[in-house]
Design a protein around this motif. Structure first.
Motif, PDB file in Angstrom:
ATOM      1  N   UNK A  32      43.730  47.512  39.136  1.00 53.05           N
ATOM      2  CA  UNK A  32      42.859  48.290  38.249  1.00 53.05           C
ATOM      3  C   UNK A  32      41.778  47.395  37.650  1.00 53.05           C
ATOM      4  N   UNK A  33      40.673  47.999  37.259  1.00 50.33           N
ATOM      5  CA  UNK A  33      39.516  47.273  36.738  1.00 50.33           C
ATOM      6  C   UNK A  33      39.865  46.369  35.563  1.00 50.33           C
ATOM      7  N   UNK A  34      40.768  46.807  34.688  1.00 51.95           N
ATOM      8  CA  UNK A  34      41.098  46.004  33.508  1.00 51.95           C
ATOM      9  C   UNK A  34      41.869  44.720  33.844  1.00 51.95           C
ATOM     10  N   UNK A  35      42.404  44.604  35.076  1.00 50.12           N
ATOM     11  CA  UNK A  35      43.125  43.397  35.491  1.00 50.12           C
ATOM     12  C   UNK A  35      42.230  42.411  36.238  1.00 50.12           C
ATOM     13  N   UNK A  36      40.940  42.691  36.321  1.00 51.18           N
ATOM     14  CA  UNK A  36      40.024  41.859  37.095  1.00 51.18           C
ATOM     15  C   UNK A  36      38.838  41.445  36.235  1.00 51.18           C
ATOM     16  N   UNK A  37      38.468  40.177  36.311  1.00 48.44           N
ATOM     17  CA  UNK A  37      37.308  39.669  35.598  1.00 48.44           C
ATOM     18  C   UNK A  37      36.450  38.894  36.600  1.00 48.44           C
ATOM     19  N   UNK A  38      35.156  39.211  36.658  1.00 47.61           N
ATOM     20  CA  UNK A  38      34.250  38.558  37.607  1.00 47.61           C
ATOM     21  C   UNK A  38      33.083  37.960  36.841  1.00 47.61           C
ATOM     22  N   UNK A  39      32.851  36.670  37.061  1.00 52.03           N
ATOM     23  CA  UNK A  39      31.689  35.977  36.499  1.00 52.03           C
ATOM     24  C   UNK A  39      30.843  35.468  37.652  1.00 52.03           C
ATOM     25  N   UNK A  58      39.833  33.099  42.319  1.00 52.38           N
ATOM     26  CA  UNK A  58      39.211  32.929  43.625  1.00 52.38           C
ATOM     27  C   UNK A  58      37.720  32.758  43.441  1.00 52.38           C
ATOM     28  N   UNK A  59      37.123  31.864  44.200  1.00 52.93           N
ATOM     29  CA  UNK A  59      35.672  31.684  44.165  1.00 52.93           C
ATOM     30  C   UNK A  59      35.090  32.147  45.491  1.00 52.93           C
ATOM     31  N   UNK A  60      34.024  32.941  45.406  1.00 48.21           N
ATOM     32  CA  UNK A  60      33.313  33.418  46.591  1.00 48.21           C
ATOM     33  C   UNK A  60      31.891  32.887  46.546  1.00 48.21           C
ATOM     34  N   UNK A  61      31.463  32.249  47.620  1.00 53.76           N
ATOM     35  CA  UNK A  61      30.078  31.799  47.696  1.00 53.76           C
ATOM     36  C   UNK A  61      29.206  32.991  48.089  1.00 53.76           C
ATOM     37  N   UNK A  62      28.162  33.216  47.315  1.00 61.72           N
ATOM     38  CA  UNK A  62      27.255  34.332  47.540  1.00 61.72           C
ATOM     39  C   UNK A  62      26.012  33.843  48.274  1.00 61.72           C
ATOM     40  N   UNK A  63      25.366  34.706  49.035  1.00 63.35           N
ATOM     41  CA  UNK A  63      24.167  34.318  49.780  1.00 63.35           C
ATOM     42  C   UNK A  63      22.900  34.259  48.928  1.00 63.35           C
ATOM     43  N   UNK A  64      22.986  34.501  47.626  1.00 65.48           N
ATOM     44  CA  UNK A  64      21.836  34.462  46.731  1.00 65.48           C
ATOM     45  C   UNK A  64      22.302  34.563  45.288  1.00 65.48           C
ATOM     46  N   UNK A  65      21.337  34.542  44.343  1.00 59.54           N
ATOM     47  CA  UNK A  65      21.677  34.532  42.924  1.00 59.54           C
ATOM     48  C   UNK A  65      21.536  35.885  42.231  1.00 59.54           C
ATOM     49  N   UNK A  66      20.744  36.795  42.771  1.00 63.17           N
ATOM     50  CA  UNK A  66      20.469  38.080  42.110  1.00 63.17           C
ATOM     51  C   UNK A  66      21.591  39.062  42.447  1.00 63.17           C
ATOM     52  N   UNK A  67      22.732  38.957  41.711  1.00 65.06           N
ATOM     53  CA  UNK A  67      23.929  39.716  42.066  1.00 65.06           C
ATOM     54  C   UNK A  67      24.332  40.699  40.969  1.00 65.06           C
ATOM     55  N   UNK A  68      24.903  41.830  41.404  1.00 63.92           N
ATOM     56  CA  UNK A  68      25.496  42.799  40.488  1.00 63.92           C
ATOM     57  C   UNK A  68      26.919  43.090  40.960  1.00 63.92           C
ATOM     58  N   UNK A  69      27.796  43.451  39.994  1.00 66.32           N
ATOM     59  CA  UNK A  69      29.216  43.637  40.275  1.00 66.32           C
ATOM     60  C   UNK A  69      29.635  45.044  39.882  1.00 66.32           C
ATOM     61  N   UNK A  70      30.445  45.678  40.747  1.00 65.02           N
ATOM     62  CA  UNK A  70      31.021  46.994  40.455  1.00 65.02           C
ATOM     63  C   UNK A  70      32.481  47.003  40.886  1.00 65.02           C
ATOM     64  N   UNK A  71      33.292  47.812  40.197  1.00 63.22           N
ATOM     65  CA  UNK A  71      34.684  48.042  40.576  1.00 63.22           C
ATOM     66  C   UNK A  71      34.908  49.537  40.671  1.00 63.22           C
ATOM     67  N   UNK A  72      35.606  49.975  41.725  1.00 61.09           N
ATOM     68  CA  UNK A  72      35.904  51.386  41.886  1.00 61.09           C
ATOM     69  C   UNK A  72      37.186  51.529  42.703  1.00 61.09           C
ATOM     70  N   UNK A  73      38.226  52.108  42.108  1.00 64.95           N
ATOM     71  CA  UNK A  73      39.500  52.355  42.794  1.00 64.95           C
ATOM     72  C   UNK A  73      40.069  51.106  43.449  1.00 64.95           C
ATOM     73  N   UNK A  74      40.018  49.960  42.747  1.00 61.73           N
ATOM     74  CA  UNK A  74      40.592  48.729  43.271  1.00 61.73           C
ATOM     75  C   UNK A  74      39.712  47.961  44.236  1.00 61.73           C
TER      76      UNK A  74
END
Length: 82
Positions: A32-39, A58-74
């Protein structure tokens, strides 16, 4: 559209889609969304998951800096603009 798919040791899938104007990284966390934190720090997404008394980072390398985060149904979705 270009697609890449990875499975971690716990068989949770991470997919990366490339579109003309963005990349989309989707991870099935099963949490669930409340169990996850993304920076987002520069081009790195730091994902901290809490499940009971267990904490996983966990760290994920992104292909750029202009990022947005969403959570939906896990499902964690990170969209990075080109």
């Amino acid at each position: 559209m270009d697609t890449q798919q990875f499975a971690g040791g716990n068989e949770r899938f991470v997919r990366r889609y490339e579109y003309d104007d963005s990349w989309v990284i989707a991870a099935d966390t099963g949490l669930p969304e409340e169990d996850l934190n993304v920076d987002i720090v520069g081009t790195t997404a730091i994902v901290v998951a809490e499940s009971g008394d267990r904490v996983t980072e966990t760290e994920l390398e992104l292909p750029g800096e202009d990022a947005s985060v969403e959570m939906n149904n896990g499902v964690l979705t990170i969209t990075v603009q080109k």
